[in-house]
Enzyme design. Structure first.
Site, mmCIF file in Angstrom:
data_model
loop_
_atom_site.group_PDB
_atom_site.id
_atom_site.type_symbol
_atom_site.label_atom_id
_atom_site.label_comp_id
_atom_site.label_asym_id
_atom_site.label_seq_id
_atom_site.Cartn_x
_atom_site.Cartn_y
_atom_site.Cartn_z
ATOM 1 N N LYS A 178 3.286 6.723 4.739
ATOM 2 C CA LYS A 178 2.331 5.723 4.254
ATOM 3 C C LYS A 178 2.859 4.351 4.629
ATOM 4 O O LYS A 178 4.043 4.057 4.451
ATOM 5 C CB LYS A 178 2.142 5.805 2.739
ATOM 6 C CG LYS A 178 1.079 4.822 2.226
ATOM 7 C CD LYS A 178 -0.304 5.238 2.677
ATOM 8 C CE LYS A 178 -1.340 4.139 2.481
ATOM 9 N NZ LYS A 178 -1.284 3.099 3.533
ATOM 10 N N THR A 179 1.957 3.535 5.122
ATOM 11 C CA THR A 179 2.294 2.157 5.478
ATOM 12 C C THR A 179 1.972 1.217 4.326
ATOM 13 O O THR A 179 1.250 1.561 3.397
ATOM 14 C CB THR A 179 1.495 1.714 6.711
ATOM 15 O OG1 THR A 179 0.096 1.864 6.421
ATOM 16 C CG2 THR A 179 1.853 2.541 7.934
ATOM 17 N N GLY A 180 2.510 0.017 4.423
ATOM 18 C CA GLY A 180 2.200 -1.035 3.464
ATOM 19 C C GLY A 180 2.313 -2.390 4.126
ATOM 20 O O GLY A 180 3.103 -2.569 5.053
ATOM 21 N N SER A 187 0.793 -1.233 0.000
ATOM 22 C CA SER A 187 0.000 0.000 0.000
ATOM 23 C C SER A 187 0.824 1.282 0.000
ATOM 24 O O SER A 187 0.247 2.368 -0.098
ATOM 25 C CB SER A 187 -0.966 0.004 1.183
ATOM 26 O OG SER A 187 -2.072 -0.842 0.903
#
Length: 273
Positions: free
Chosen positions: A211-213, A70
């Site tokens: 932003k995380t993923g 993501s």
């Protein structure tokens, strides 16, 4: 223990100010943070003002590529806005009526909400609206995921999740650094909107945007990302975190545990940087 190196490849990728013997520090003390959370991985943070870089596991940071998961929502948002497929951060894409495991996804969402809760269905629809040809042209223009192999889109709404496109941690850090300074080939309005939705926290001591993923590697391990920047005393530091653990790793919790532990270890979030 800190070990110092000179690596001109990092200067090229991250546009460091000078190639000196002391601009890259490998900090072995960060290893205990990964171990305490039952994962392996890499973390790098770049001090833009000093042109210095601190990293754990330099080889993994520069040489190993993984699905972006993501974190690709940053690029997907930029391309979506630039191409007009996302009008602005308030644009709603209606829920398709399919009930998914994450409750926050099961409703109409605008871009800001979709970004914050990392709603895969919203961004899959954005990718479909952008289309394969346009998306591919933008990936080529950005050089995204092409450090070792050209990023080629197989399926337009899953390529960032299915290991068909991969990025290195230093590419991820370079991306957020260029975004922060408006150095990507997008309109300033486009980049401003994305930077605004990336902000997670702001107080008297610091602000942090990221932003995380979360995804699965080809061998079935859980993979986590956090990429972004932290600002203290109006001074930006850019970071990329990549963590990998067993399939049942609680990555939502672990990736932020490691990020927060690393930032604390390095003296951030106290307003003294």
């Amino acid at each position: 223990m800190l070990r110092c190196f000179s690596y001109c490849f990092l200067l090229m990728v991250l546009a460091f100010a000078a190639c000196s013997p002391n601009n890259v520090e490998v900090d072995d003390r960060l290893e205990k943070i990964f171990e305490a959370n039952g994962v392996k991985g890499t973390f790098g943070i770049y001090d833009n003002g000093q042109g210095s870089f601190i990293v754990h596991d330099l080889s993994r940071f520069k040489d190993s590529a993984y699905l972006p998961a993501s974190t690709f929502k940053i690029v997907n948002s930029l391309i979506g806005i630039e191409s007009g497929k996302i009008v602005d951060e308030k644009m709603i894409i209606p829920w398709d009526g399919k009930t998914r495991q994450i409750p926050e996804w099961n409703k109409n969402l605008d871009m800001t909400e979709a970004f914050k809760v990392s709603a895969v269905p919203y961004y899959q629809e954005v990718a479909r609206r952008i289309g394969k040809d346009t998306m591919q042209r933008w990936l080529d223009t950005l050089g995204y995921g092409s450090r070792y192999n050209k990023a080629v889109i197989n399926t337009i709404d899953t390529f960032w999740l299915d290991n068909s496109v991969k990025v290195t941690a230093d590419e991820q850090l370079g991306l957020v650094k260029k975004l922060y300074f408006d150095q990507l080939p997008f309109q300033k309005r486009t980049m401003r909107i994305v930077k605004d939705v990336m902000q997670q926290e702001k107080n008297a001591n610091y602000s942090i945007s990221y932003k995380t993923g979360w995804g699965k590697t080809e061998n079935g391990n859980a993979l986590g990302w956090v990429i972004g920047w932290i600002i203290e005393n109006q001074h930006p530091y850019f970071f990329a975190l990549n963590v990998e653990g067993p399939a049942d790793t609680d990555m939502v919790k672990v990736r932020l545990n490691v990020l927060n532990g690393a930032l604390d270890q390095l003296g951030f979030r106290k307003g003294k940087k």
